[in-house]
Design a protein around this motif. Structure first.
Motif, PDB file in Angstrom:
ATOM      1  N   ASP A  63       0.091   5.178   6.419  1.00  0.00           N
ATOM      2  CA  ASP A  63       0.746   3.870   6.307  1.00  0.00           C
ATOM      3  C   ASP A  63       1.317   3.609   4.923  1.00  0.00           C
ATOM      4  OD1 ASP A  63      -1.343   3.105   4.653  1.00  0.00           O
ATOM      5  OD2 ASP A  63      -2.010   1.433   5.911  1.00  0.00           O
ATOM      6  N   ARG A  64       1.062   4.508   3.983  1.00  0.00           N
ATOM      7  CA  ARG A  64       1.691   4.348   2.669  1.00  0.00           C
ATOM      8  C   ARG A  64       3.207   4.408   2.771  1.00  0.00           C
ATOM      9  NH1 ARG A  64      -2.652   2.434   2.401  1.00  0.00           N
ATOM     10  NH2 ARG A  64      -4.371   3.220   1.126  1.00  0.00           N
ATOM     11  N   SER A  65       3.725   5.094   3.790  1.00  0.00           N
ATOM     12  CA  SER A  65       5.182   5.131   3.999  1.00  0.00           C
ATOM     13  C   SER A  65       5.730   3.748   4.330  1.00  0.00           C
ATOM     14  CB  SER A  65       5.535   6.101   5.124  1.00  0.00           C
ATOM     15  OG  SER A  65       5.234   7.427   4.767  1.00  0.00           O
ATOM     16  N   VAL A  66       4.946   2.955   5.055  1.00  0.00           N
ATOM     17  CA  VAL A  66       5.353   1.586   5.373  1.00  0.00           C
ATOM     18  C   VAL A  66       5.260   0.709   4.132  1.00  0.00           C
ATOM     19  CG1 VAL A  66       4.840  -0.440   6.774  1.00  0.00           C
ATOM     20  CG2 VAL A  66       4.641   1.855   7.775  1.00  0.00           C
ATOM     21  N   LEU A  67       4.165   0.834   3.417  1.00  0.00           N
ATOM     22  CA  LEU A  67       3.978   0.032   2.205  1.00  0.00           C
ATOM     23  C   LEU A  67       5.051   0.338   1.164  1.00  0.00           C
ATOM     24  CD1 LEU A  67       0.103   0.331   1.865  1.00  0.00           C
ATOM     25  CD2 LEU A  67       1.407  -1.642   2.682  1.00  0.00           C
ATOM     26  N   ALA A  68       5.543   1.594   1.164  1.00  0.00           N
ATOM     27  CA  ALA A  68       6.561   1.994   0.189  1.00  0.00           C
ATOM     28  C   ALA A  68       7.868   1.233   0.362  1.00  0.00           C
ATOM     29  CB  ALA A  68       6.820   3.493   0.285  1.00  0.00           C
ATOM     30  N   GLN A  69       8.082   0.625   1.537  1.00  0.00           N
ATOM     31  CA  GLN A  69       9.320  -0.112   1.799  1.00  0.00           C
ATOM     32  C   GLN A  69       9.177  -1.603   1.513  1.00  0.00           C
ATOM     33  OE1 GLN A  69      11.931   1.827   2.450  1.00  0.00           O
ATOM     34  NE2 GLN A  69      10.406   3.450   2.250  1.00  0.00           N
ATOM     35  N   GLN A  70       8.041  -2.009   1.001  1.00  0.00           N
ATOM     36  CA  GLN A  70       7.798  -3.433   0.815  1.00  0.00           C
ATOM     37  C   GLN A  70       8.083  -3.873  -0.616  1.00  0.00           C
ATOM     38  OE1 GLN A  70       3.852  -4.148   2.389  1.00  0.00           O
ATOM     39  NE2 GLN A  70       4.488  -3.647   4.472  1.00  0.00           N
ATOM     40  N   GLN A  71       8.274  -5.194  -0.773  1.00  0.00           N
ATOM     41  CA  GLN A  71       8.739  -5.753  -2.035  1.00  0.00           C
ATOM     42  C   GLN A  71       7.836  -5.437  -3.228  1.00  0.00           C
ATOM     43  OE1 GLN A  71       7.594  -8.410  -4.070  1.00  0.00           O
ATOM     44  NE2 GLN A  71       9.412  -8.322  -5.395  1.00  0.00           N
ATOM     45  N   PRO A  72       6.516  -5.469  -3.104  1.00  0.00           N
ATOM     46  CA  PRO A  72       5.697  -5.171  -4.283  1.00  0.00           C
ATOM     47  C   PRO A  72       5.965  -3.791  -4.880  1.00  0.00           C
ATOM     48  CG  PRO A  72       4.367  -6.253  -2.605  1.00  0.00           C
ATOM     49  CD  PRO A  72       5.686  -5.931  -1.961  1.00  0.00           C
ATOM     50  N   VAL A  73       6.284  -2.822  -4.027  1.00  0.00           N
ATOM     51  CA  VAL A  73       6.583  -1.480  -4.523  1.00  0.00           C
ATOM     52  C   VAL A  73       7.929  -1.466  -5.228  1.00  0.00           C
ATOM     53  CG1 VAL A  73       7.144   0.871  -3.797  1.00  0.00           C
ATOM     54  CG2 VAL A  73       5.087  -0.257  -2.925  1.00  0.00           C
ATOM     55  N   ASP A  74       8.941  -2.118  -4.640  1.00  0.00           N
ATOM     56  CA  ASP A  74      10.239  -2.237  -5.317  1.00  0.00           C
ATOM     57  C   ASP A  74      10.068  -2.866  -6.695  1.00  0.00           C
ATOM     58  OD1 ASP A  74      11.895  -1.103  -3.386  1.00  0.00           O
ATOM     59  OD2 ASP A  74      12.203  -3.003  -2.341  1.00  0.00           O
ATOM     60  N   ALA A  75       9.268  -3.928  -6.733  1.00  0.00           N
ATOM     61  CA  ALA A  75       9.057  -4.640  -7.994  1.00  0.00           C
ATOM     62  C   ALA A  75       8.367  -3.750  -9.020  1.00  0.00           C
ATOM     63  CB  ALA A  75       8.245  -5.907  -7.743  1.00  0.00           C
TER      64      ALA A  75
END
Length: 199
Positions: free
Chosen positions: A145-157
């Motif tokens: 599920d890290r692939s899903v989390l990688a697309q979320q705003q906290p990772v972009d930030a």
């Protein structure tokens, strides 16, 4: 007191690949903490005078290949000098490494970064493809599920923050290891980093 090293790199960097395992060993031997910080390398270049590979003069591009071959042989680190999947967009891989750093810690992120480098430089795998990144997660024993989390705003930030911190630290290339505000640029400066850690 334990040393902290900020490790700035681009996931497609051949120089980061050549130094990655050795850097990890040096940090472990010194009991240092590594903060794994992939960056938007073109944003770093934009403020530091660097150029993407394709825009560098022909003689610099040619000499780069000579030096990569020299260091590969010298270090005993296998390397395909002209991998099929280089260059490719590194953003997905960078975000995945950030996601793992945030949720599994920097040691796990170091493992994944090493797998990403090897995928490009020895395994002919395309790290811009989600399926390849999912395979690398599995091979590193990390949660899918890290692939899903990688697309979320906290990772972009966090990726943007890594880039800001790199620029603030006056980093200009990959890899850069920053210890107590001092930059060690390039895997060929790792001996100097080791000396600084021992001082």
């Amino acid at each position: 007191m334990s040393h902290v090293i900020d490790y700035y790199f681009a996931p497609v960097s051949p120089w980061a690949y050549l130094g990655h395992a050795r850097f990890g060993a040096i940090a472990r031997a010194a009991g240092a903490t590594v903060r794994v910080r992939p960056v938007h390398i073109n944003a770093v270049f934009a403020v530091s005078g660097g150029l993407p590979l394709a825009r560098r003069p022909a003689q610099r591009q040619a000499y780069r290949l000579v030096e990569l071959q020299r260091f590969s042989r010298h270090l005993g680190v296998p390397m395909n000098l002209n991998p099929r999947h280089f260059p490719v967009p590194p953003e997905l891989a960078a975000k995945l490494i950030v996601a793992v750093a945030l949720h599994d810690g920097d040691e796990a992120a170091m493992r994944l970064a090493g797998a990403v480098f090897a995928a490009v430089w020895t395994q002919e795998r395309d790290i811009s493809k989600p399926a390849v990144l999912s395979q690398l997660l599995d091979e590193c024993g990390l949660n899918a599920d890290r692939s899903v989390l990688a697309q979320q705003q906290p990772v972009d930030a966090q990726l943007d923050e890594n880039t800001r911190l790199a620029i603030e630290a006056q980093v200009f290339g990959s890899p850069s290891y920053v210890l107590n505000g001092e930059i060690f640029w390039g895997q060929d400066r790792l001996d100097f980093l080791r000396e600084a850690l021992a001082a």
